[in-house]
Design an enzyme around this catalytic site. Sequence first.
Site, short mmCIF file in Angstrom:
data_model
loop_
_atom_site.label_atom_id
_atom_site.label_comp_id
_atom_site.label_asym_id
_atom_site.label_seq_id
_atom_site.Cartn_x
_atom_site.Cartn_y
_atom_site.Cartn_z
N LYS A 87 0.85 -1.21 0.00
CA LYS A 87 0.00 0.00 0.00
C LYS A 87 0.88 1.25 0.00
CE LYS A 87 -4.01 1.85 2.59
NZ LYS A 87 -4.86 1.69 3.80
N SER A 135 -9.95 -0.92 7.12
CA SER A 135 -9.43 -0.66 5.77
C SER A 135 -8.75 -1.85 5.08
CB SER A 135 -8.44 0.51 5.80
OG SER A 135 -9.13 1.73 5.81
N SER A 189 -9.80 1.54 2.87
CA SER A 189 -8.94 2.38 2.04
C SER A 189 -7.86 1.59 1.29
CB SER A 189 -8.27 3.43 2.92
OG SER A 189 -7.37 2.80 3.84
#
Lengths: 487, 484
Positions: free
Chosen positions: A81, A180, A156
């Site tokens: 990420k 997330s 997210s």
Amino acid sequence: MSAEALLSRPAADVAADIVAGRVPRDAALDASLAAMDAANAGPDGLNAVLWTDTPGARADAAALSLDTGDLPLAGIPVAVKDNIATRTMPTTCGSKILEGYVSPFEATVIAKLRAAGAVLPMKTNMDEFAMGSSTENSAWGITRHPLDHTRVPGGSSGGSAAVVAAGVTRIALGSETGGSVRQPAAFCGIVGVKPTYGRVSRHGLVAFASSLDQVGVFGQSVDDAALGLQVIAGADPLDSTSVSVPVPDYRASRESGGDKPLDGVVVGLPEEYWPDSLDARMRELLDRAVQRLIALGADVRKVSLPHTSLAIPVYYIVAPAEASSNLARFDGVRYGLRVEGDGLRGMYEATRSQGFGPEVTRRILLGTYVLSAGYYDAYYKRAMAVRRLIGDDFTKVFASGVHVLFTPTTPTTAFVAGSKKDPYEMYMSDIFTATANLAGVPAMSQPIGRIDGLPVGGQLLASHFDEATMFRVAYALERALGGEAHS
Amino acid sequence: MSTTNVTEGYEMVIGLEVHCQLKTRSKLFSAASAQFGDAPNANTDAVCLGLPGALPVLNKHAILLATRASLGLECTVHEVSVFARKHYFYPDLPKGYQISQFDRPLATGGKVVIGTHADGSEKYIGITRVHVEEDAGKSVHDRFPGYSAIDLNRAGTPLIEIVSEPDIRSAADAGLYLRALKQIIEYTDVSDASMEEGSLRVDVNISARPVGHQAFGTRTEIKNLNSFSGVERSIEIEFARHCSVLRSGGVIEQRTMLWDGHKGEVRPARAKEGSHDYRYFPEPDLPPLVLSPAWIQEQRETLAELPAAKRTRFVSQYGLSNHDVEQLTATVALADQFEAVAAASGNAKRAANWMLGVVLAAVKVQGGDVTSHPVSVARLGALIKLEESGAVSNTAAKQIFAILEREDAEPSAIAEREGLLQVSDDSALVAWIDEVLAEMPEEAARFIAGEKKLQGVLVGAVMKKSKGSADPKKVNQLLGSRIG
């Protein structure tokens, strides 16, 4: 072995074959890069990958010391990420304010992945500063759901979830502040784990809400996720909130056979997570999973976590409060975007209003408000008191003999991009996941079936640092569901 | 209107906030060097630059020093204290917040003794709290035209903030408090405590109220102070301003004032403060600081002897006057040196006289401090012994000391070589006396006839003739026997 065949095998097996010389050291990387090119780019691509480092990943694969090291991830590509610091690719947190920023140091989890032999060819898209539940809040465009491009992959950590679901990598790192990893894992039909707060180092994870943030792992299977967590777990002197608790073998129960592998395991079903309003078809899939758990020997009982409904209000005070503080450093002075303005104040205002997107701006304002003199006691202090009550709920239920809790991960399946205009409606998609972050307990989502072709996730939660029991149940359920998990 | 008239009928109420930079090698929350004076931004790392993803890791040595300072100030050191973030935007504050302590500081409730009241009781200033925090960087506004430059070497260096109770009622007491505080800080060896180098910084909170009133007046804060005398002068000036405003029916505005040492004036800071909302909240990157009672006790037991205790001991152990002890305990170095010399010479009173007289004067001339002076403890001890034995006069001993500053040798050897040993051999002394009496026939006759007051003149002449080597006691005796 074909590229597809390589990507369809557990990461642990491929790594073992690479170490043994049965598979070329760069074969998994090549397969991954080819899959990425096919899935990600172009107008019909997922837009899940932001930055790549093919030469670096190839060089790392070439440099692996296959004879000497203990390399559980030898040659395995892992997607990361965009809010986890890497030296080899930018770390922008999906934000314009960090456009082009390359960290001079690497996160502890990155160092651990490299030490385990992993190669890191790509960074993935995310909601800006991890604020969002759909990966629509990225400065670099939205990420699409691999199974239905009109829909969101969740967020997210949507980019990491999408690449794993699309078969680009077996393992990816995400981060959790309030669901997330688990929510996009559920949306995309893969496994997503949020470890106990303090289990994994946050050093190098760009902070959103420090007391809630934790690096999490996506896997195509329970074993991929367990292997990933195995590698990154452990105390870190560079993170004072990491905790020195021995890391057990999370994969110990992967082959525990017998008819009743969950004999003696008590599974609680918290009533607050099974509301009457729950979608009927979702309930059917959850009931099916519960039946499997019972068949596996688990003692399933109803329990209560009475403060659950307060989790979202508490979360949306605590998380923005910490975010307003953590994001103060993005001021245009030392790194990242600087927009000149009238004097110092003008520069601050121009930089921050042009650098941050609307959701980040909203949360900074909210967080600044709840920490302000005169409002602190009414909001932040009260929220922290309620947060303790939410934590106490878990402590009590686990102290009563329950080993894990089983719940839906999300109230709905993946929604259509652009359909949630009201932020509050978006926030409610984290209703079943935010509690684990507030309480600090470990939790994971695994696929338990599909509705109209869209995946549904079942969530397991365990007591602090008992990821091992959580994985034990997840392994057994995964095996019992077999193909049903994806149908 | 003169100052004394303006302030009549008003009482000043002062509290001081003192920041001390702790003597650590690295910063409070990272391994970057805390060294002072290096090239701008040389001593920075991810943590003190506030890079994304960097986390603070507490420097345990800083906590040890802060604990020792707190114990030296007679505070209660708390087993649990909590770091908090204090927010404000400024380019030399990299994270947009300073990690400090707020509602749960390291230590509370201490005192600094500044003298005795008329009734003999202790006069002291209360310490409200001692907390630990990181320093900000430095903004340089005059180096690059059109730009401000930022030096973050100082960012993240460890500080303690010592907040006094509003107990101070005069500029003189503020000075006494600061000097006593500095002495305690130096004794506990936690900071260089130099206002000139910025390792000790003082902010003054001051208000005025009519004598007899209990309620505090509105306060102002004086910043930019760079010496103790500046603190004292700024207090007098600001107090007079408060009184003058109040006397004419005006209202004091709560704000920050700046001391201008060159012009000797106090003026309002350009930017109005007081509207700051620091939005404190507990630092989530650091767990609460937990100190075990055993560890705190260990620090208490291994704490260096504090100034007050040392003074008491010097009076009782060495039988010295309060005045001498006050001077000898001014610094730990001087006190230690004195004790070493006292032991080496076996005579504490002589050692005290030597240290406060000849040695301090010599150190002043040479520069440096008492420990770097070239005359060693052993040599000085031997010299004092030599003087005490009567082998050399005090005058000769001082000459020997001056030689020892250039040359390391046995004082007795120098005395012999330079002919400074006192001559007490009667035949030599009688010969010098005879010569003097012959050279000064008029004085000699009057002296022998009984004019005793001339003895001093004659002894002086004998001493001169002996180049200081005659034993004056003996000379006096022998001369006295010639009378009548």
